[in-house]
Motif scaffolding. Sequence first.
Motif, PDB file in Angstrom:
ATOM      1  N   UNK A 228    -106.746  26.579  -5.994  1.00 35.23           N
ATOM      2  CA  UNK A 228    -107.372  25.592  -5.159  1.00 35.23           C
ATOM      3  C   UNK A 228    -108.422  26.384  -4.269  1.00 35.23           C
ATOM      4  N   UNK A 229    -108.008  27.572  -3.630  1.00 30.94           N
ATOM      5  CA  UNK A 229    -108.693  28.150  -2.832  1.00 30.94           C
ATOM      6  C   UNK A 229    -109.772  28.720  -3.364  1.00 30.94           C
ATOM      7  N   UNK A 230    -109.250  29.489  -4.534  1.00 32.53           N
ATOM      8  CA  UNK A 230    -110.386  30.162  -5.602  1.00 32.53           C
ATOM      9  C   UNK A 230    -111.611  29.347  -5.817  1.00 32.53           C
ATOM     10  N   UNK A 231    -111.255  28.056  -6.311  1.00 26.67           N
ATOM     11  CA  UNK A 231    -112.392  26.930  -6.802  1.00 26.67           C
ATOM     12  C   UNK A 231    -113.084  26.240  -5.776  1.00 26.67           C
ATOM     13  N   UNK A 232    -112.266  26.045  -4.485  1.00 25.26           N
ATOM     14  CA  UNK A 232    -112.918  25.376  -3.285  1.00 25.26           C
ATOM     15  C   UNK A 232    -112.142  24.251  -2.997  1.00 25.26           C
ATOM     16  N   UNK A 233    -111.596  24.163  -1.962  1.00 17.47           N
ATOM     17  CA  UNK A 233    -110.540  23.218  -1.481  1.00 17.47           C
ATOM     18  C   UNK A 233    -111.263  21.740  -1.854  1.00 17.47           C
ATOM     19  N   UNK A 234    -110.500  20.845  -2.393  1.00 12.18           N
ATOM     20  CA  UNK A 234    -111.014  19.444  -2.671  1.00 12.18           C
ATOM     21  C   UNK A 234    -111.976  19.248  -3.814  1.00 12.18           C
ATOM     22  N   UNK A 235    -112.295  20.530  -4.459  1.00  5.72           N
ATOM     23  CA  UNK A 235    -113.343  20.306  -5.542  1.00  5.72           C
ATOM     24  C   UNK A 235    -112.477  20.337  -7.061  1.00  5.72           C
ATOM     25  N   UNK A 236    -112.830  19.145  -7.793  1.00  5.97           N
ATOM     26  CA  UNK A 236    -112.063  19.101  -8.763  1.00  5.97           C
ATOM     27  C   UNK A 236    -112.848  19.945  -9.725  1.00  5.97           C
ATOM     28  N   UNK A 237    -114.125  20.214 -10.001  1.00  5.62           N
ATOM     29  CA  UNK A 237    -114.659  21.003 -10.960  1.00  5.62           C
ATOM     30  C   UNK A 237    -114.216  22.433 -10.684  1.00  5.62           C
ATOM     31  N   UNK A 238    -114.086  22.734  -9.150  1.00  4.24           N
ATOM     32  CA  UNK A 238    -113.524  23.964  -8.808  1.00  4.24           C
ATOM     33  C   UNK A 238    -112.133  24.450  -9.121  1.00  4.24           C
ATOM     34  N   UNK A 239    -111.293  23.059  -9.323  1.00  4.13           N
ATOM     35  CA  UNK A 239    -110.087  23.682  -9.727  1.00  4.13           C
ATOM     36  C   UNK A 239    -109.924  23.725 -11.127  1.00  4.13           C
ATOM     37  N   UNK A 240    -110.947  23.408 -12.045  1.00  9.41           N
ATOM     38  CA  UNK A 240    -110.908  23.603 -13.335  1.00  9.41           C
ATOM     39  C   UNK A 240    -111.318  24.913 -13.679  1.00  9.41           C
ATOM     40  N   UNK A 241    -112.402  25.383 -13.048  1.00 14.83           N
ATOM     41  CA  UNK A 241    -113.035  26.539 -13.347  1.00 14.83           C
ATOM     42  C   UNK A 241    -112.078  27.800 -12.903  1.00 14.83           C
TER      43      UNK A 241
END
Length: 286
Positions: A228-241
């Motif tokens: 979550x922190x790595x991809x960006x809090x609240x970002x669904x695409x960020x969670x995937x990447x």
Amino acid sequence: MLELVQQITNGVAIGSVYVLIALGLTTVFGILGIAHFAHGSVSMFGGYLVYVLVASQGVSLWLAIPVALIVGMGVGGLIEFLAYRPVRNANHINAFIIALGLTMMVEGINLQLFGADQVVIPTGFDRVFEIAGVTIPETRLYVILAATVLVIAMTAFVEGTKTGQAIRAVAQNRDAAILMGVNVRSIPLIVFAMSTMLGVAAGVMVGSLFAIAPGVGEAMVVKGFAVLILGGLGSIPGAIIGGLVLGVTEALAAGFLSSAYKDVIAFVVMIVVLLFRPQGLLGGAK
């Protein structure tokens, strides 16, 4: 070069599990602002349930998984209704304390219902495929495919349905959503049901790829928040990447250095990324 591709393939399978855990967490945190620490333990409950249905009751795996997903949605709804809804308008520390208490409670329930033994879900997937010299066990292939389908289905639900539009509206501006006639009381229930379903799917994958045991859920939720922190809090695409990056990093560390250091190196990568991009890889993206 072949070994590098092999480890990346292994990492994608592990990362697929992290993606589902992180997606469940980011939907709850990004939309409701709740750090749902019990998510990992609830996910393992789903994995245990599939194990019991398949190994003890003789239920087909293809029937046990949908049953567990449906039960997971119900459990998620109950958690929102009984635990978080009463403190929705209270100080954020109240939800934080409840989340910690839920973690211990669900871990205790898992221990009482399923015991302390390490268990592996019997899948019967014993084949190993070889593609251009890279070996892919059947179970890992199914994990990658299942995670891909779930991510696409969730994206289609959030982006292409009225309920999904309502969820995004509440996430962006709750007061404006109320003025537009959105039933904001039902949104948290839906979000928790969807989040828990994704978590249960991840728990089944963990039980199929590795093993389920007391404490595994807590370790998984730590990885989920790291993603979550790595991809960006609240970002669904960020969670995937972020989930794929963490999984591949762990696999490369285990393959070329030592499995004892895979967690350390994965978190070092996370820290390095955040040093240069504090908001995460896709911070701010929705």
